[in-house]
Scaffold this motif. Structure first.
Motif, short mmCIF file in Angstrom:
data_model
loop_
_atom_site.label_atom_id
_atom_site.label_comp_id
_atom_site.label_asym_id
_atom_site.label_seq_id
_atom_site.Cartn_x
_atom_site.Cartn_y
_atom_site.Cartn_z
N GLY A 89 2.28 -1.82 12.59
CA GLY A 89 3.01 -0.58 12.79
C GLY A 89 3.76 -0.08 11.57
O GLY A 89 4.82 0.53 11.69
N ALA A 90 3.18 -0.32 10.40
CA ALA A 90 3.88 0.03 9.16
C ALA A 90 3.65 1.46 8.70
O ALA A 90 4.26 1.90 7.73
N ILE A 91 2.76 2.19 9.38
CA ILE A 91 2.48 3.57 8.97
C ILE A 91 3.28 4.53 9.85
O ILE A 91 3.14 4.53 11.07
N ILE A 92 4.12 5.29 9.19
CA ILE A 92 5.07 6.15 9.92
C ILE A 92 5.01 7.59 9.41
O ILE A 92 4.62 7.85 8.28
N ALA A 148 3.72 7.80 5.67
CA ALA A 148 4.13 6.85 4.65
C ALA A 148 3.95 5.43 5.18
O ALA A 148 3.79 5.22 6.38
N ILE A 149 3.98 4.45 4.29
CA ILE A 149 3.86 3.04 4.66
C ILE A 149 5.17 2.34 4.32
O ILE A 149 5.67 2.45 3.20
N ASN A 150 5.73 1.67 5.30
CA ASN A 150 7.03 1.04 5.07
C ASN A 150 6.90 -0.43 4.64
O ASN A 150 5.79 -0.94 4.44
N MET A 175 0.85 -1.19 0.00
CA MET A 175 0.00 0.00 0.00
C MET A 175 0.89 1.24 0.00
O MET A 175 2.03 1.21 0.44
N ASN A 176 0.32 2.34 -0.49
CA ASN A 176 1.05 3.61 -0.50
C ASN A 176 0.14 4.74 -0.05
O ASN A 176 -1.09 4.66 -0.16
N ILE A 177 0.76 5.80 0.45
CA ILE A 177 0.02 7.01 0.83
C ILE A 177 0.38 8.10 -0.17
O ILE A 177 1.54 8.40 -0.40
N THR A 178 -0.66 8.69 -0.76
CA THR A 178 -0.44 9.70 -1.80
C THR A 178 -0.22 11.09 -1.19
O THR A 178 -0.35 11.30 0.02
N ASP A 179 0.07 12.04 -2.06
CA ASP A 179 0.28 13.42 -1.62
C ASP A 179 -0.99 14.06 -1.09
O ASP A 179 -0.96 15.17 -0.55
N GLU A 180 -2.14 13.39 -1.24
CA GLU A 180 -3.39 13.90 -0.68
C GLU A 180 -3.39 13.87 0.84
O GLU A 180 -4.24 14.49 1.49
N CYS A 221 -3.25 13.70 9.26
CA CYS A 221 -4.16 13.71 10.42
C CYS A 221 -3.79 12.64 11.45
O CYS A 221 -4.18 12.72 12.60
N GLY A 222 -3.08 11.60 11.00
CA GLY A 222 -2.66 10.54 11.90
C GLY A 222 -3.70 9.47 12.18
O GLY A 222 -3.43 8.53 12.93
N SER A 223 -4.88 9.59 11.60
CA SER A 223 -5.97 8.64 11.87
C SER A 223 -5.63 7.21 11.52
O SER A 223 -6.11 6.27 12.15
N CYS A 224 -4.82 7.01 10.52
CA CYS A 224 -4.54 5.67 10.04
C CYS A 224 -3.53 4.91 10.90
O CYS A 224 -3.50 3.69 10.88
#
Ligand code: SF4
Ligand code: SF4
Length: 52
Positions: free
Chosen positions: A20-23, A30-32, A1-6, A10-13
């Motif tokens: 713990g892959a969302i940093i 981003a998602i590692n 998965m990836n996080i776009t520039d949008e 907010c930190g909700s995810c």
């Protein structure tokens, strides 16, 4: 998965990820490589910034 520039950072995810892959990454998030593609985070994003 990836996080776009949008991402509005907010930190909700973050807490939705079981591995713990969302940093924080600069001013956004981003998602590692620990991501298992479980998709648990996708619906937590208010701006639909988490994509495959
Ligand atoms: S798809 Fe699953 S493992 Fe990957 S970042 Fe989202 S919640 Fe975490
Ligand atoms: S929920 Fe969406 S907007 Fe909020 S930090 Fe995560 S990816 Fe960014």
């Amino acid at each position: 998965m990836n996080i776009t520039d949008e991402c509005i950072a907010c930190g909700s995810c973050v807490d939705s990820c079981p591995v713990g892959a969302i940093i924080e990454s600069g001013e956004k998030y981003a998602i590692n490589d620990d991501c298992t593609e479980c998709q648990a985070c996708v619906d937590t994003c208010p701006v639909s910034a988490i994509v495959e």
